[in-house]
Design a protein around this motif. Structure first.
Motif, PDB file in Angstrom:
ATOM      1  N   PRO A   1       0.636  -1.288   0.033  1.00 59.90           N
ATOM      2  CA  PRO A   1       0.104   0.022  -0.110  1.00 59.90           C
ATOM      3  C   PRO A   1       0.749   1.329   0.034  1.00 59.90           C
ATOM      4  N   GLY A   2       1.884   1.298   0.376  1.00 56.02           N
ATOM      5  CA  GLY A   2       2.880   2.337   0.628  1.00 56.02           C
ATOM      6  C   GLY A   2       2.241   3.280   1.742  1.00 56.02           C
ATOM      7  N   THR A   3       3.122   4.158   2.564  1.00 57.88           N
ATOM      8  CA  THR A   3       2.763   5.108   3.394  1.00 57.88           C
ATOM      9  C   THR A   3       3.610   6.279   3.216  1.00 57.88           C
ATOM     10  N   SER A   4       2.863   7.376   3.268  1.00 57.93           N
ATOM     11  CA  SER A   4       3.513   8.816   3.201  1.00 57.93           C
ATOM     12  C   SER A   4       3.130   9.455   4.455  1.00 57.93           C
ATOM     13  N   GLN A   5       3.910   9.860   5.283  1.00 60.95           N
ATOM     14  CA  GLN A   5       3.341  10.722   6.371  1.00 60.95           C
ATOM     15  C   GLN A   5       3.327  12.355   5.927  1.00 60.95           C
ATOM     16  N   VAL A   6       2.598  12.999   6.126  1.00 65.03           N
ATOM     17  CA  VAL A   6       2.398  14.171   5.468  1.00 65.03           C
ATOM     18  C   VAL A   6       3.529  15.184   6.347  1.00 65.03           C
ATOM     19  N   ALA A   7       3.760  15.088   7.541  1.00 59.93           N
ATOM     20  CA  ALA A   7       4.675  16.041   8.230  1.00 59.93           C
ATOM     21  C   ALA A   7       6.103  15.777   7.715  1.00 59.93           C
ATOM     22  N   ARG A   8       6.367  14.344   7.985  1.00 62.86           N
ATOM     23  CA  ARG A   8       7.876  13.972   7.415  1.00 62.86           C
ATOM     24  C   ARG A   8       7.981  13.972   5.739  1.00 62.86           C
ATOM     25  N   ALA A   9       7.046  13.845   4.885  1.00 62.90           N
ATOM     26  CA  ALA A   9       7.253  14.253   3.678  1.00 62.90           C
ATOM     27  C   ALA A   9       7.336  15.761   3.264  1.00 62.90           C
ATOM     28  N   THR A  10       7.006  16.568   4.240  1.00 59.16           N
ATOM     29  CA  THR A  10       6.910  18.039   3.995  1.00 59.16           C
ATOM     30  C   THR A  10       8.212  18.438   4.423  1.00 59.16           C
ATOM     31  N   PHE A  11       8.583  18.277   5.682  1.00 59.41           N
ATOM     32  CA  PHE A  11       9.621  18.746   6.664  1.00 59.41           C
ATOM     33  C   PHE A  11      10.663  17.839   6.575  1.00 59.41           C
ATOM     34  N   ALA A  12      10.862  16.882   6.488  1.00 62.82           N
ATOM     35  CA  ALA A  12      11.886  15.859   6.617  1.00 62.82           C
ATOM     36  C   ALA A  12      12.366  15.037   5.188  1.00 62.82           C
ATOM     37  N   SER A  13      11.976  15.674   4.024  1.00 66.79           N
ATOM     38  CA  SER A  13      12.345  15.033   2.912  1.00 66.79           C
ATOM     39  C   SER A  13      13.847  15.018   2.661  1.00 66.79           C
ATOM     40  N   MET A  14      14.571  14.000   1.852  1.00 66.16           N
ATOM     41  CA  MET A  14      15.825  14.076   1.695  1.00 66.16           C
ATOM     42  C   MET A  14      16.144  13.963   0.144  1.00 66.16           C
ATOM     43  N   PRO A  15      16.815  15.161  -0.503  1.00 66.11           N
ATOM     44  CA  PRO A  15      17.378  16.229   0.011  1.00 66.11           C
ATOM     45  C   PRO A  15      15.838  17.247   0.592  1.00 66.11           C
ATOM     46  N   PRO A  16      16.281  18.134   1.523  1.00 69.71           N
ATOM     47  CA  PRO A  16      15.059  19.004   1.940  1.00 69.71           C
ATOM     48  C   PRO A  16      14.405  19.812   0.855  1.00 69.71           C
ATOM     49  N   ILE A  17      13.038  20.198   1.261  1.00 71.87           N
ATOM     50  CA  ILE A  17      12.406  20.914   0.237  1.00 71.87           C
ATOM     51  C   ILE A  17      12.763  22.554   0.747  1.00 71.87           C
ATOM     52  N   GLU A  18      13.224  23.407  -0.330  1.00 69.26           N
ATOM     53  CA  GLU A  18      13.664  24.702  -0.007  1.00 69.26           C
ATOM     54  C   GLU A  18      12.662  25.490   0.947  1.00 69.26           C
ATOM     55  N   SER A  19      13.349  26.023   1.968  1.00 71.08           N
ATOM     56  CA  SER A  19      12.694  26.605   3.298  1.00 71.08           C
ATOM     57  C   SER A  19      11.711  27.484   2.454  1.00 71.08           C
ATOM     58  N   ALA A  20      12.152  28.356   1.617  1.00 66.06           N
ATOM     59  CA  ALA A  20      11.398  29.447   1.160  1.00 66.06           C
ATOM     60  C   ALA A  20      10.023  28.971   0.620  1.00 66.06           C
ATOM     61  N   VAL A  21       9.831  27.589  -0.007  1.00 66.30           N
ATOM     62  CA  VAL A  21       8.650  27.080  -0.502  1.00 66.30           C
ATOM     63  C   VAL A  21       7.776  26.822   0.665  1.00 66.30           C
ATOM     64  N   LEU A  22       8.369  26.100   1.756  1.00 66.65           N
ATOM     65  CA  LEU A  22       7.455  25.786   3.117  1.00 66.65           C
ATOM     66  C   LEU A  22       7.085  26.998   3.610  1.00 66.65           C
TER      67      LEU A  22
ATOM     68  N   GLY B   1       7.534  31.707   9.002  1.00 66.25           N
ATOM     69  CA  GLY B   1       8.871  32.337   8.887  1.00 66.25           C
ATOM     70  C   GLY B   1       9.982  31.086   8.678  1.00 66.25           C
ATOM     71  N   GLU B   2      11.165  31.599   7.970  1.00 70.33           N
ATOM     72  CA  GLU B   2      11.822  30.518   7.581  1.00 70.33           C
ATOM     73  C   GLU B   2      12.621  30.076   8.769  1.00 70.33           C
ATOM     74  N   GLY B   3      12.628  30.698   9.927  1.00 72.07           N
ATOM     75  CA  GLY B   3      13.206  30.259  11.138  1.00 72.07           C
ATOM     76  C   GLY B   3      12.460  29.029  11.823  1.00 72.07           C
ATOM     77  N   GLU B   4      11.076  29.284  11.755  1.00 69.27           N
ATOM     78  CA  GLU B   4       9.968  28.257  12.199  1.00 69.27           C
ATOM     79  C   GLU B   4      10.271  26.898  11.271  1.00 69.27           C
ATOM     80  N   VAL B   5      10.370  27.135   9.771  1.00 63.13           N
ATOM     81  CA  VAL B   5      10.498  26.036   9.073  1.00 63.13           C
ATOM     82  C   VAL B   5      11.539  25.206   9.459  1.00 63.13           C
ATOM     83  N   LYS B   6      12.724  25.971   9.728  1.00 63.97           N
ATOM     84  CA  LYS B   6      14.042  25.013   9.798  1.00 63.97           C
ATOM     85  C   LYS B   6      13.789  24.376  11.474  1.00 63.97           C
ATOM     86  N   HIS B   7      13.010  25.016  12.362  1.00 61.34           N
ATOM     87  CA  HIS B   7      12.860  24.471  13.599  1.00 61.34           C
ATOM     88  C   HIS B   7      11.823  23.226  13.432  1.00 61.34           C
TER      89      HIS B   7
END
Length: 225
Positions: free
Chosen positions: A183-204, A211-217
């Motif tokens: 079935p596959g599983t994609s966690q929303v939070a991990r797919a968004t904030f913990a992908s490898m390589p990471p999504i550019e913080s400006a996008v998020l 803020g970008e500081g909150e994104v990095k946190h």
């Protein structure tokens, strides 16, 4: 017999083609139907197909069609307080070509199976013990959620974000049936904030209006869960 001139024949031909096209766009999607009685997955094969090739018939045994993979409780000491133990084709090769799998979900008190999707399967959850707040969100952002108790069933449609939270005062246990061998599983939070390589913080930052500081946190925190 009535005769048609060339323009009329051309129009009739176009209408016939349109009718065929209108029918052909109605399709079904899902795991392929098996073309033989059994096809135990050969997990060591170097041949790559959309699934797994069958191992040699003379190597198939009755043990290929039983499994203890979800017989024991999982470790629920993580920060989320829940653990999914999946019995898919990779762990239970006898499932190959049958379009089904199962999962065991153990929840600590307050434990959460966080928002996620199964891209290839719908899920039917049976709550064996405890009390859960469960729900899913449609593509129109409508939430369907309720609290279920021991003995209840709840359906999560294929490809939609869904979750489960233990709202009882004891550990909970759920058993899920899924309509795919993988079935596959994609966690929303991990797919968004913990992908490898990471999504550019400006996008998020723009997408979530933070803020970008909150994104990095969030990236640091979610990678550790």
């Amino acid at each position: 017999m009535e005769r048609f001139d060339a323009p009329s024949l051309a129009l009739l031909s176009l209408l016939a083609v349109a009718a065929v096209v209108s029918v052909s766009v109605c399709v079904w999607a899902g795991d392929a139907e098996p073309l033989q009685d059994i096809c135990v997955a050969d997990l060591n094969s170097t041949v790559k197909v959309n699934g797994f090739v069958c191992k040699a018939a003379e190597l198939e045994t009755v043990d290929d069609f039983s499994s203890t993979v979800i017989s024991k409780s999982g470790n629920i000491s993580s920060k989320l307080g829940a653990l999914v133990t999946l019995a898919n084709v990779a762990k239970f090769p006898g499932l190959n070509t049958f379009g089904v799998s199962m999962a065991r979900i153990d929840y600590a008190v307050g434990g959460l199976n966080p928002p996620h999707i199964h891209p290839r399967a719908s899920e039917l959850l049976f709550l064996e013990k405890g009390s859960l707040y469960v729900g899913f969100v449609t593509t129109e952002n409508k939430l369907f959620a309720k609290t279920i108790v021991q003995g209840d069933l709840f359906l999560f449609p294929k490809g939609l974000i869904h979750f489960q939270l233990n709202v009882g005062d004891e550990a909970a246990l759920g058993i899920a049936a899924l309509t795919s061998q993988n079935p596959g599983t994609s966690q929303v939070a991990r797919a968004t904030f913990a992908s490898m390589p990471p999504i550019e913080s400006a996008v998020l930052s723009k997408a979530f209006q933070i803020g970008e500081g909150e994104v990095k946190h969030l990236m640091e925190v979610i990678r550790k869960t």
